[in-house]
Structures are given as structure tokens and as C-alpha cells.
Design a protein around this motif. Structure first.
Motif, short mmCIF file in Angstrom:
data_model
loop_
_atom_site.label_atom_id
_atom_site.label_comp_id
_atom_site.label_asym_id
_atom_site.label_seq_id
_atom_site.Cartn_x
_atom_site.Cartn_y
_atom_site.Cartn_z
N ASP A 93 0.83 -1.33 0.21
CA ASP A 93 0.08 0.00 -0.09
C ASP A 93 0.76 0.75 0.13
O ASP A 93 1.58 1.20 0.04
CB ASP A 93 -0.83 0.39 1.29
CG ASP A 93 -1.70 -0.77 1.10
OD1 ASP A 93 -2.17 -1.24 0.06
OD2 ASP A 93 -2.80 -0.97 1.91
N GLY A 94 0.91 2.31 -0.32
CA GLY A 94 1.17 3.83 -0.83
C GLY A 94 2.68 3.44 -2.13
O GLY A 94 3.08 4.16 -1.56
N GLU A 95 3.03 2.44 -2.43
CA GLU A 95 4.15 2.39 -2.92
C GLU A 95 3.61 2.26 -4.72
O GLU A 95 2.48 2.20 -4.84
CB GLU A 95 4.27 0.85 -3.46
CG GLU A 95 5.67 0.75 -2.00
CD GLU A 95 6.29 -0.51 -1.88
OE1 GLU A 95 6.94 -1.04 -1.25
OE2 GLU A 95 5.59 -1.53 -3.37
N TRP A 96 4.57 3.47 -5.04
CA TRP A 96 4.18 3.28 -6.98
C TRP A 96 5.45 2.89 -7.29
O TRP A 96 4.76 1.69 -8.10
CB TRP A 96 4.89 4.48 -7.10
CG TRP A 96 4.34 4.89 -8.68
CD1 TRP A 96 5.81 5.59 -9.95
CD2 TRP A 96 3.39 4.71 -9.52
NE1 TRP A 96 4.79 5.49 -10.68
CE2 TRP A 96 3.43 5.31 -10.69
CE3 TRP A 96 2.11 5.31 -9.26
CZ2 TRP A 96 2.42 5.84 -11.69
CZ3 TRP A 96 0.32 5.23 -10.62
CH2 TRP A 96 0.92 5.53 -11.38
N TRP A 97 6.61 2.96 -7.11
CA TRP A 97 7.54 1.48 -7.36
C TRP A 97 7.40 0.27 -6.45
O TRP A 97 7.13 0.64 -5.50
CB TRP A 97 9.00 2.21 -7.74
CG TRP A 97 9.13 3.37 -8.91
CD1 TRP A 97 8.69 3.54 -8.73
CD2 TRP A 97 10.38 2.56 -10.09
NE1 TRP A 97 9.39 4.48 -10.37
CE2 TRP A 97 9.98 3.31 -11.07
CE3 TRP A 97 10.88 1.50 -10.14
CZ2 TRP A 97 10.60 3.52 -12.10
CZ3 TRP A 97 11.57 0.91 -11.16
CH2 TRP A 97 11.55 2.50 -12.14
N ALA A 98 7.19 -0.88 -6.92
CA ALA A 98 6.80 -1.36 -5.99
C ALA A 98 8.62 -1.95 -5.21
O ALA A 98 9.74 -2.89 -6.07
CB ALA A 98 6.82 -3.15 -6.56
N ASN A 99 8.88 -2.03 -4.09
CA ASN A 99 10.78 -2.73 -3.66
C ASN A 99 10.47 -3.72 -3.23
O ASN A 99 9.51 -4.53 -3.02
CB ASN A 99 10.39 -2.01 -1.97
CG ASN A 99 10.65 -0.36 -1.26
OD1 ASN A 99 11.31 0.28 -2.78
ND2 ASN A 99 9.69 0.40 -0.97
N MET A 100 11.60 -4.22 -3.82
CA MET A 100 12.29 -5.77 -3.45
C MET A 100 13.06 -6.14 -1.98
O MET A 100 13.41 -5.40 -1.23
CB MET A 100 12.20 -6.07 -5.21
CG MET A 100 12.28 -5.75 -6.07
SD MET A 100 13.10 -5.78 -7.64
CE MET A 100 13.29 -7.36 -7.41
N LYS A 101 12.49 -7.48 -2.23
CA LYS A 101 13.27 -8.43 -0.98
C LYS A 101 15.07 -8.23 -1.36
O LYS A 101 14.70 -8.70 -2.67
CB LYS A 101 12.64 -9.20 -0.37
CG LYS A 101 13.49 -9.71 0.00
CD LYS A 101 12.56 -11.51 1.15
CE LYS A 101 13.26 -12.09 2.27
NZ LYS A 101 12.46 -13.47 2.36
N VAL A 102 15.69 -8.15 -1.03
CA VAL A 102 17.26 -8.90 -1.08
C VAL A 102 17.41 -10.00 -0.83
O VAL A 102 17.10 -10.15 0.43
CB VAL A 102 17.93 -7.34 0.09
CG1 VAL A 102 19.30 -7.81 -0.13
CG2 VAL A 102 18.11 -6.33 -0.73
N VAL A 103 18.00 -10.98 -0.82
CA VAL A 103 17.46 -12.28 -1.29
C VAL A 103 19.45 -12.62 -0.82
O VAL A 103 19.79 -13.85 -1.11
CB VAL A 103 17.47 -13.18 -2.09
CG1 VAL A 103 15.95 -12.69 -1.73
CG2 VAL A 103 17.25 -12.56 -3.86
N PHE A 104 20.41 -11.95 -1.80
CA PHE A 104 21.42 -12.20 -2.27
C PHE A 104 22.56 -11.09 -2.23
O PHE A 104 22.11 -10.24 -3.28
CB PHE A 104 21.54 -13.23 -2.76
CG PHE A 104 23.59 -13.63 -3.22
CD1 PHE A 104 24.54 -14.35 -2.43
CD2 PHE A 104 23.81 -13.13 -4.32
CE1 PHE A 104 25.92 -14.20 -2.06
CE2 PHE A 104 25.50 -13.55 -4.18
CZ PHE A 104 25.64 -13.87 -3.15
N HIS A 105 23.70 -11.15 -1.45
CA HIS A 105 24.31 -9.69 -2.04
C HIS A 105 26.37 -10.33 -1.69
O HIS A 105 26.60 -10.93 -0.69
CB HIS A 105 24.48 -7.89 -1.10
CG HIS A 105 25.37 -7.88 -1.23
ND1 HIS A 105 25.12 -6.59 -2.67
CD2 HIS A 105 26.19 -7.04 -0.35
CE1 HIS A 105 26.17 -6.01 -1.95
NE2 HIS A 105 27.05 -6.03 -1.02
N THR A 106 26.28 -9.53 -2.12
CA THR A 106 28.28 -10.24 -2.03
C THR A 106 29.14 -8.85 -2.58
O THR A 106 28.63 -8.53 -4.01
CB THR A 106 29.19 -11.22 -2.51
OG1 THR A 106 30.49 -11.64 -1.86
CG2 THR A 106 28.84 -11.84 -3.95
#
Length: 107
Positions: A93-106
Motif C-alpha cells: 500500500d502506498g508504493e508506486w515502485w514496488a520495493n524488492m526483498k534482498v535475497v543475496f549480496h556480495t
């Protein structure tokens, strides 16, 4: 520093216009992005899906986003870009661009 990934759709009949205007983003809009503590802002396109990535270096993301939304030149820019976009259904709710969940980073 926080990393953000966001998605939205670009309407198929607006792909060329969307890419054309982003090839020459207004300097004032770029200045506001920087003033709002966003770095390494990148938008990718795959078909009609847009993926944005940026790094946030500030301490109050909500306040910086409010500052961006209050900027007159950014508001004018959004009058061009928003009609070209279509939010994805799976957004909060309230998002225009949908935020994504970080599942991996290095690094």
C-alpha cells in the motif's frame, strides 16, 4: 548504506519515450536525487519491466523521500514519467515502485 531494488512496468506504447527522456534527465532532478542521499541510481528495462537499483547513504529514508516528493522540478518530471508507468500488482500500500526483498549480496 542500504541497497534498494524496485520494480514497475512501463506501458508498451511508452517504451521509446521513456528511454528517450531518461537519456537526458534534467539536471535539477539529478541534483535532488543526490541531495536525498541516493547514489548509484540505475534503471534497467527487460521487456516492459523496469528495475531500479540505488544505494541510500542517509539516515532518514522517509524524510529524504518526502523532500524529493516536495521538489517542484521532480514533481514536474513525474508528470511526464508517471503516465508512462504502471505499478505491479504485488506492491505494498502506498508504493508506486514496488520495493524488492534482498535475497543475496556480495562485495
Amino acid at each position: 548504506m542500504r541497497r534498494f531494488g524496485q520494480i514497475i512496468q512501463v506501458k508498451p506504447d511508452h517504451i521509446e519515450d521513456y528511454e528517450r527522456i531518461h537519456a537526458a534527465v534534467w539536471p535539477e532532478v539529478l541534483e535532488t536525487i543526490r541531495a536525498c542521499n541516493m547514489r548509484n541510481y540505475t534503471i534497467f528495462r527487460h521487456g516492459t519491466l523496469l528495475f531500479a537499483y540505488f544505494e541510500y547513504i542517509g539516515n532518514d529514508f522517509a524524510a529524504d523521500q518526502k523532500m524529493m516528493a516536495a521538489d517542484p522540478k521532480t514533481q514536474e518530471w513525474w508528470k511526464y514519467t508517471d503516465p508512462m508507468q504502471e505499478p505491479v500488482e504485488e506492491r505494498a500500500d502506498g508504493e508506486w515502485w514496488a520495493n524488492m526483498k534482498v535475497v543475496f549480496h556480495t562485495d
